[in-house]
Design a protein around this motif. Structure first.
Motif, PDB file in Angstrom:
ATOM      1  N   UNK A  28       0.716  -1.014  -0.205  1.00  0.00           N
ATOM      2  CA  UNK A  28       0.043  -0.130  -0.032  1.00  0.00           C
ATOM      3  C   UNK A  28       0.723   1.353   0.019  1.00  0.00           C
ATOM      4  N   UNK A  29       1.946   1.226  -0.746  1.00  0.00           N
ATOM      5  CA  UNK A  29       2.829   2.507  -0.677  1.00  0.00           C
ATOM      6  C   UNK A  29       2.310   3.480  -1.762  1.00  0.00           C
ATOM      7  N   UNK A  30       2.460   4.610  -1.311  1.00  0.00           N
ATOM      8  CA  UNK A  30       2.044   5.832  -2.141  1.00  0.00           C
ATOM      9  C   UNK A  30       2.826   5.944  -3.515  1.00  0.00           C
ATOM     10  N   UNK A  31       2.342   5.924  -4.373  1.00  0.00           N
ATOM     11  CA  UNK A  31       3.029   5.999  -5.863  1.00  0.00           C
ATOM     12  C   UNK A  31       2.313   6.969  -6.961  1.00  0.00           C
ATOM     13  N   UNK A  32       2.857   7.045  -8.138  1.00  0.00           N
ATOM     14  CA  UNK A  32       2.303   8.065  -9.200  1.00  0.00           C
ATOM     15  C   UNK A  32       1.668   7.344 -10.413  1.00  0.00           C
TER      16      UNK A  32
END
Length: 168
Positions: A28-32
């Protein structure tokens, strides 16, 4: 085939690392990501129905084209690439940036730049990515989302709500 690698971002969309697609989604890591809405001269928007083969939100209706920003790639470059890969669209005019959404559970932890483009089609749909697509009037999309919101990808629901709110 090598697994895609994405930049991992913090809440301010600053790159803080890199991870594989699988790890980004598993943890659930923030990415683009980017989303592009393609409109025709009649004011209709082209929406795609995501392939059942997709690992995220399969079979749901989504933006004209969308996708993850690869590690080291710029948002604008990604948006142009996704239009070419998913719709076979070679742009004749530049994309227009509309707005940016912060990463959230509704966007699948993606910081999303939303773009607008104009084209008439027909498109060459990438069958690995897209089951089918179609042109819809904004009024049709509004009613469809009110009646059956579960048929749409989460990010598109947020994008469409903001787009329609800002165009009033």
């Amino acid at each position: 085939m090598n697994e895609e690698v994405f930049d991992v971002a913090n809440e301010r969309d600053e790159v803080i690392g890199r991870a594989t697609r699988n790890e980004v989604h598993r943890r659930g890591l923030m990415h683009r990501a980017t989303h592009v809405l393609v409109f025709n001269s009649r004011g209709q928007v082209f929406l795609q129905k995501r392939s059942q083969k997709k690992d995220r939100q399969p079979g749901l209706w989504d933006s004209s084209a969308s996708g993850h920003v690869d590690s080291g790639e710029e948002y604008d470059t990604c948006a142009v690439r996704e239009l070419r890969e998913e719709l076979g669209l070679q742009l004749q005019t530049p994309l227009r940036r509309l707005f940016k959404l912060p990463a959230s559970p509704e966007t699948d932890q993606e910081h999303v730049w939303v773009y607008r483009s104009e084209a008439e089609g027909p498109f060459q749909l990438n069958e690995e990515e897209i089951e089918r697509g179609g042109w819809f009037s904004p009024k049709e999309v509004d009613q469809w989302m009110r009646d059956r919101p579960d048929e749409f990808a989460g990010a598109l629901r947020i994008i469409w709500e903001r787009l329609t709110r800002e165009s009033r």
